[in-house]
Enzyme design. Structure first.
Site, PDB file in Angstrom:
ATOM      1  N   SER A  25       0.857  -1.284   0.111  1.00  0.00           N
ATOM      2  CA  SER A  25       0.023   0.054   0.097  1.00  0.00           C
ATOM      3  C   SER A  25       1.006   1.195  -0.134  1.00  0.00           C
ATOM      4  O   SER A  25       1.668   1.536   0.942  1.00  0.00           O
ATOM      5  CB  SER A  25      -0.921  -0.084   1.244  1.00  0.00           C
ATOM      6  OG  SER A  25      -1.429   1.199   1.288  1.00  0.00           O
ATOM      7  N   HIS A  45      -1.051  -1.055  -4.417  1.00  0.00           N
ATOM      8  CA  HIS A  45      -2.666  -1.010  -3.775  1.00  0.00           C
ATOM      9  C   HIS A  45      -2.609   0.603  -3.446  1.00  0.00           C
ATOM     10  O   HIS A  45      -1.481   1.089  -2.728  1.00  0.00           O
ATOM     11  CB  HIS A  45      -2.498  -1.759  -2.543  1.00  0.00           C
ATOM     12  CG  HIS A  45      -3.905  -1.828  -1.592  1.00  0.00           C
ATOM     13  ND1 HIS A  45      -4.884  -2.521  -2.010  1.00  0.00           N
ATOM     14  CD2 HIS A  45      -4.232  -0.965  -0.622  1.00  0.00           C
ATOM     15  CE1 HIS A  45      -5.741  -2.084  -1.040  1.00  0.00           C
ATOM     16  NE2 HIS A  45      -5.387  -1.024  -0.276  1.00  0.00           N
ATOM     17  N   ASP A  93      -4.596   3.560  -1.783  1.00  0.00           N
ATOM     18  CA  ASP A  93      -6.132   3.869  -1.004  1.00  0.00           C
ATOM     19  C   ASP A  93      -6.556   5.025  -1.276  1.00  0.00           C
ATOM     20  O   ASP A  93      -5.793   5.940  -1.023  1.00  0.00           O
ATOM     21  CB  ASP A  93      -5.471   3.683   0.623  1.00  0.00           C
ATOM     22  CG  ASP A  93      -5.173   2.283   0.976  1.00  0.00           C
ATOM     23  OD1 ASP A  93      -6.156   1.434   0.765  1.00  0.00           O
ATOM     24  OD2 ASP A  93      -4.031   2.214   1.093  1.00  0.00           O
ATOM     25  N   MET A 144      -9.147   7.931   0.112  1.00  0.00           N
ATOM     26  CA  MET A 144     -10.009   8.227   1.191  1.00  0.00           C
ATOM     27  C   MET A 144     -10.408   9.615   1.058  1.00  0.00           C
ATOM     28  O   MET A 144      -9.817  10.725   0.732  1.00  0.00           O
ATOM     29  CB  MET A 144      -9.266   8.200   2.397  1.00  0.00           C
ATOM     30  CG  MET A 144      -8.456   6.796   2.715  1.00  0.00           C
ATOM     31  SD  MET A 144      -7.745   6.933   4.068  1.00  0.00           S
ATOM     32  CE  MET A 144      -6.715   5.338   3.925  1.00  0.00           C
ATOM     33  N   HIS A 199      -8.502   0.731  -3.759  1.00  0.00           N
ATOM     34  CA  HIS A 199      -9.301   0.579  -2.545  1.00  0.00           C
ATOM     35  C   HIS A 199     -10.047   2.025  -2.412  1.00  0.00           C
ATOM     36  O   HIS A 199      -9.413   2.882  -1.982  1.00  0.00           O
ATOM     37  CB  HIS A 199      -8.559   0.004  -1.545  1.00  0.00           C
ATOM     38  CG  HIS A 199      -9.221  -0.135  -0.194  1.00  0.00           C
ATOM     39  ND1 HIS A 199      -8.426  -0.392   1.085  1.00  0.00           N
ATOM     40  CD2 HIS A 199     -10.531  -0.057  -0.094  1.00  0.00           C
ATOM     41  CE1 HIS A 199      -9.427  -0.478   1.975  1.00  0.00           C
ATOM     42  NE2 HIS A 199     -10.839  -0.286   1.419  1.00  0.00           N
ATOM     43  N   MET A 233     -12.315   4.147  -0.344  1.00  0.00           N
ATOM     44  CA  MET A 233     -13.092   4.392   1.256  1.00  0.00           C
ATOM     45  C   MET A 233     -13.649   5.872   1.101  1.00  0.00           C
ATOM     46  O   MET A 233     -13.072   6.701   1.448  1.00  0.00           O
ATOM     47  CB  MET A 233     -11.729   4.327   2.421  1.00  0.00           C
ATOM     48  CG  MET A 233     -11.489   2.787   2.488  1.00  0.00           C
ATOM     49  SD  MET A 233      -9.731   2.954   3.197  1.00  0.00           S
ATOM     50  CE  MET A 233      -8.917   2.959   1.755  1.00  0.00           C
ATOM     51  N   MET A 288     -11.240  -6.295   5.664  1.00  0.00           N
ATOM     52  CA  MET A 288     -10.420  -5.333   6.578  1.00  0.00           C
ATOM     53  C   MET A 288     -10.121  -6.084   7.762  1.00  0.00           C
ATOM     54  O   MET A 288     -10.990  -6.586   8.568  1.00  0.00           O
ATOM     55  CB  MET A 288     -11.271  -3.997   6.689  1.00  0.00           C
ATOM     56  CG  MET A 288     -11.354  -3.263   5.429  1.00  0.00           C
ATOM     57  SD  MET A 288      -9.982  -2.693   4.556  1.00  0.00           S
ATOM     58  CE  MET A 288      -9.049  -2.012   5.634  1.00  0.00           C
ATOM     59  N   ASP A 347      -6.322  -6.903   4.247  1.00  0.00           N
ATOM     60  CA  ASP A 347      -5.691  -5.485   4.333  1.00  0.00           C
ATOM     61  C   ASP A 347      -5.629  -5.009   5.720  1.00  0.00           C
ATOM     62  O   ASP A 347      -6.865  -4.710   6.259  1.00  0.00           O
ATOM     63  CB  ASP A 347      -6.710  -4.481   3.340  1.00  0.00           C
ATOM     64  CG  ASP A 347      -6.071  -3.048   3.166  1.00  0.00           C
ATOM     65  OD1 ASP A 347      -4.955  -2.957   3.856  1.00  0.00           O
ATOM     66  OD2 ASP A 347      -6.550  -2.307   2.471  1.00  0.00           O
TER      67      ASP A 347
HETATM   68  C1  DX5 Z   1      -6.393   1.406   5.650  1.00  0.00           C
HETATM   69  C2  DX5 Z   1      -5.654   0.734   4.409  1.00  0.00           C
HETATM   70  C3  DX5 Z   1      -4.560   0.135   4.174  1.00  0.00           C
HETATM   71  C4  DX5 Z   1      -3.253   0.498   4.819  1.00  0.00           C
HETATM   72  C5  DX5 Z   1      -2.594  -0.620   5.277  1.00  0.00           C
HETATM   73  O1  DX5 Z   1      -7.284   2.035   5.682  1.00  0.00           O
HETATM   74  O2  DX5 Z   1      -6.922   0.330   3.556  1.00  0.00           O
HETATM   75  O3  DX5 Z   1      -4.359  -0.411   2.718  1.00  0.00           O
HETATM   76  O4  DX5 Z   1      -2.550   1.229   4.135  1.00  0.00           O
HETATM   77  O5  DX5 Z   1      -1.489  -0.185   6.109  1.00  0.00           O
HETATM   78  P1  DX5 Z   1      -0.776  -1.512   7.126  1.00  0.00           P
HETATM   79  O6  DX5 Z   1      -0.315  -2.424   6.462  1.00  0.00           O
HETATM   80  O7  DX5 Z   1       0.467  -0.280   7.841  1.00  0.00           O
HETATM   81  O8  DX5 Z   1      -1.893  -1.579   8.188  1.00  0.00           O
HETATM   82 ZN    ZN Z   2      -6.334  -0.358   1.409  1.00  0.00          ZN
END
Ligand code: DX5
Ligand code: ZN
Length: 213
Positions: free
Chosen positions: A6, A31, A33, A35, A64, A66, A135, A173
């Site tokens: 990620s 990956h 993220d 948000m 991904h 969110m 998750m 994840d």
């Molecule tokens: C959290 C994200 C993850 C995050 C994981 O909302 O979806 O992808 O980056 O990070 P680690 O591996 O540090 O938990």
């Molecule tokens: Zn993620």
């Protein structure tokens, strides 16, 4: 086990260097993220930065979402041709319709389940999905602790997908490291996302390889 580092935990001042490093190290996906500050209490990156990542990544993108407005964000990121777009079932009134839309754009559809959401919530969607993401932390931040209840949950999802659609991958994840990778493998997980474990490791290539078991 496939590995999707990620980039949330990358050094954003050296994003090109870090994306090239994980791709050269043999990761399977990159990956991303996304948000929006509404669905989760954090904000990350939009299509401007993700298109810069897409230009230098030599591995497929796994986006991904969110966010609150899934359809808007699917349309925003579709031109970047990611391999997967995953969206949270908790934030979607018409998940089946959105799965069809993502597929019609030539992208593999995936659904994400928060820690409290049962695997049965995707039972009647599994036939049309390419991946389900469980998750193992509350979405919003990197570097949180792994929530152990994802292990029996992944085992249950594994039974369902073996019966309904063996081609649908199971991804986990959050908080993934060399400490829990074997337990994830044992219950049928196919892909893990790892942010802080990979990017904070002194040898990122070694970190990725330690998860590809
Ligand atoms: C959290 C994200 C993850 C995050 C994981 O909302 O979806 O992808 O980056 O990070 P680690 O591996 O540090 O938990
Ligand atoms: Zn993620």
């Amino acid at each position: 086990m496939q590995v999707a580092p990620s980039v949330l935990s990358a050094d954003f001042g050296n994003l090109q260097r870090d994306v090239e490093e994980i791709c050269n190290a043999g990761c399977d996906f990159v990956h991303i993220d996304v948000m929006d500050g509404h669905f989760v209490p954090n904000m990350t990156i939009g299509p401007v930065v993700v298109s810069a990542i897409a230009k230098v990544a030599t591995k497929p993108l796994d986006i991904h979402l969110m966010v609150e407005s899934n359809t808007f964000f699917v349309e925003l990121f579709a031109p970047l041709k990611p391999e997967y777009i995953s969206f949270h079932i908790e934030e979607e009134k018409h998940p089946h319709r959105l799965i069809q839309k993502i597929r019609s754009l030539g992208i593999k559809p995936a659904i994400v389940l928060n820690p409290h959401t049962p695997p049965e919530s995707v039972e009647y969607l599994l036939a049309d999905l390419d991946m389900v993401l469980l998750m193992s932390v509350n979405p919003g931040f990197g570097g949180q602790s792994f929530i152990n209840s994802v292990i029996p949950k992944a085992a249950r999802l594994n039974e369902l997908r073996n019966k309904i659609n063996p081609n649908c991958l199971i991804q986990v994840d959050g908080g993934v490291s060399d400490k829990n990778i074997q337990a994830l493998k044992d219950v049928g997980v196919d892909v893990v996302v790892a942010g802080s474990y990979v990017f904070k490791h002194k040898d990122r290539a070694e970190a990725i390889k330690s998860l590809q078991i």
